[in-house]
Design a protein around this motif. Structure first.
Motif, mmCIF file in Angstrom:
data_model
loop_
_atom_site.group_PDB
_atom_site.id
_atom_site.type_symbol
_atom_site.label_atom_id
_atom_site.label_comp_id
_atom_site.label_asym_id
_atom_site.label_seq_id
_atom_site.Cartn_x
_atom_site.Cartn_y
_atom_site.Cartn_z
ATOM 1 N N LEU A 60 -2.790 -5.678 6.188
ATOM 2 C CA LEU A 60 -1.741 -6.605 5.766
ATOM 3 C C LEU A 60 -2.261 -7.609 4.741
ATOM 4 O O LEU A 60 -3.278 -8.258 4.975
ATOM 5 N N ALA A 61 -1.552 -7.712 3.629
ATOM 6 C CA ALA A 61 -1.901 -8.653 2.565
ATOM 7 C C ALA A 61 -0.607 -9.162 1.935
ATOM 8 O O ALA A 61 0.467 -8.593 2.135
ATOM 9 N N TYR A 62 -0.720 -10.250 1.190
ATOM 10 C CA TYR A 62 0.435 -10.774 0.468
ATOM 11 C C TYR A 62 -0.026 -11.345 -0.864
ATOM 12 O O TYR A 62 -1.207 -11.590 -1.075
ATOM 13 N N MET A 63 0.915 -11.528 -1.766
ATOM 14 C CA MET A 63 0.633 -12.069 -3.086
ATOM 15 C C MET A 63 0.751 -13.591 -3.033
ATOM 16 O O MET A 63 1.573 -14.129 -2.285
ATOM 17 N N PRO A 101 0.815 -1.217 0.000
ATOM 18 C CA PRO A 101 0.000 0.000 0.000
ATOM 19 C C PRO A 101 0.849 1.266 0.000
ATOM 20 O O PRO A 101 1.981 1.273 0.489
ATOM 21 N N GLY A 102 0.281 2.300 -0.571
ATOM 22 C CA GLY A 102 0.951 3.595 -0.572
ATOM 23 C C GLY A 102 2.009 3.755 -1.641
ATOM 24 O O GLY A 102 2.688 4.782 -1.690
ATOM 25 N N LYS A 103 2.149 2.773 -2.497
ATOM 26 C CA LYS A 103 3.168 2.858 -3.547
ATOM 27 C C LYS A 103 2.570 3.487 -4.806
ATOM 28 O O LYS A 103 1.412 3.272 -5.143
ATOM 29 N N LYS A 104 3.382 4.250 -5.473
ATOM 30 C CA LYS A 104 2.977 4.888 -6.729
ATOM 31 C C LYS A 104 2.985 3.835 -7.840
ATOM 32 O O LYS A 104 3.604 2.772 -7.686
ATOM 33 N N PRO A 105 2.317 4.108 -8.969
ATOM 34 C CA PRO A 105 2.257 3.121 -10.059
ATOM 35 C C PRO A 105 3.630 2.620 -10.521
ATOM 36 O O PRO A 105 3.801 1.426 -10.732
ATOM 37 N N LEU A 106 4.596 3.497 -10.644
ATOM 38 C CA LEU A 106 5.928 3.068 -11.085
ATOM 39 C C LEU A 106 6.587 2.170 -10.045
ATOM 40 O O LEU A 106 7.242 1.181 -10.374
ATOM 41 N N GLU A 107 6.393 2.492 -8.774
ATOM 42 C CA GLU A 107 6.930 1.650 -7.708
ATOM 43 C C GLU A 107 6.258 0.280 -7.722
ATOM 44 O O GLU A 107 6.926 -0.742 -7.539
ATOM 45 N N ARG A 108 4.945 0.229 -7.948
ATOM 46 C CA ARG A 108 4.244 -1.058 -8.025
ATOM 47 C C ARG A 108 4.736 -1.873 -9.216
ATOM 48 O O ARG A 108 4.867 -3.091 -9.122
ATOM 49 N N LEU A 109 5.045 -1.209 -10.320
ATOM 50 C CA LEU A 109 5.615 -1.909 -11.478
ATOM 51 C C LEU A 109 6.947 -2.547 -11.100
ATOM 52 O O LEU A 109 7.206 -3.714 -11.403
ATOM 53 N N PHE A 110 7.788 -1.807 -10.401
ATOM 54 C CA PHE A 110 9.075 -2.321 -9.943
ATOM 55 C C PHE A 110 8.885 -3.480 -8.967
ATOM 56 O O PHE A 110 9.556 -4.504 -9.054
ATOM 57 N N LEU A 111 7.939 -3.335 -8.023
ATOM 58 C CA LEU A 111 7.667 -4.398 -7.058
ATOM 59 C C LEU A 111 7.118 -5.638 -7.758
ATOM 60 O O LEU A 111 7.449 -6.762 -7.376
ATOM 61 N N GLY A 112 6.309 -5.438 -8.786
ATOM 62 C CA GLY A 112 5.837 -6.574 -9.589
ATOM 63 C C GLY A 112 7.007 -7.301 -10.229
ATOM 64 O O GLY A 112 7.055 -8.533 -10.241
ATOM 65 N N PHE A 113 7.965 -6.533 -10.744
ATOM 66 C CA PHE A 113 9.166 -7.137 -11.319
ATOM 67 C C PHE A 113 9.915 -7.947 -10.255
ATOM 68 O O PHE A 113 10.346 -9.074 -10.505
ATOM 69 N N LEU A 114 10.063 -7.375 -9.058
ATOM 70 C CA LEU A 114 10.759 -8.096 -7.984
ATOM 71 C C LEU A 114 10.032 -9.381 -7.608
ATOM 72 O O LEU A 114 10.670 -10.413 -7.376
ATOM 73 N N LEU A 115 8.700 -9.338 -7.542
ATOM 74 C CA LEU A 115 7.927 -10.545 -7.235
ATOM 75 C C LEU A 115 8.152 -11.619 -8.290
ATOM 76 O O LEU A 115 8.423 -12.773 -7.967
#
Length: 154
Positions: free
Chosen positions: A58-61, A19-33
């Motif tokens: 709290l959530a997880y993928m 939560p609280g991440k900007k779209p570009l940060e979520r894209l990066f986090l998706g890459f890390l996942l």
């Protein structure tokens, strides 16, 4: 096309897990996942991932497939088989630990601690914790890619 290019992440679930991440940060986090899942399970880490809500904050993928995942850590020669839920917990925990380490004490570090406490109560907690000992190479992660107190661009 490599398998990791076929993994699809549910965007609302990614937002809930980070939560609280900007779209570009979520894209990066998706890459890390995707990178973490593909590294831990080279067979097929699933093509669709969704989210699991632990609490309101709290959530997880987790892979949408209910199959098991064979994890191999070459540096320790560890081989374990995890359920989809346990695999998702391990992958999300590793990603949270990576970004928390870059930013120091913050909401990501707090979420990592909460998720680690949740892992302790999971039926596969011992296996998940053994996978969480994996230390990924940090050569492609830069502190400038993750928001910190000195880098706000709101």
């Amino acid at each position: 096309m490599q398998k990791r290019e076929l993994i699809m992440l549910d965007s609302p679930a990614l937002s809930a897990a980070f939560p609280g991440k900007k779209p570009l940060e979520r894209l990066f986090l998706g890459f890390l996942l995707v990178n973490t899942a593909s590294t831990l399970c080279q067979d097929d880490p699933s093509e669709q991932w969704t989210g699991r809500q632990v609490s309101e904050s709290l959530a997880y993928m987790v892979p949408a497939s209910e199959k098991t995942y064979s994890v191999y850590l070459s540096d320790t020669q560890l081989r374990v088989t995890l359920s989809a839920d346990a695999f998702g917990l391990a992958v999300t925990s590793i990603v949270l630990a990576r970004i928390a380490a870059l930013n120091g004490p913050n909401a990501d570090a707090s979420r990592f601690r909460e998720l680690r406490e949740y892992v302790a109560q999971h039926p596969e907690s011992g296996l998940i914790r053994s996978v969480m000992t994996w230390v990924p190479p940090e050569d492609f992660i830069s502190r400038s890619l993750i928001e910190n107190k000195n880098n706000h661009s709101h």
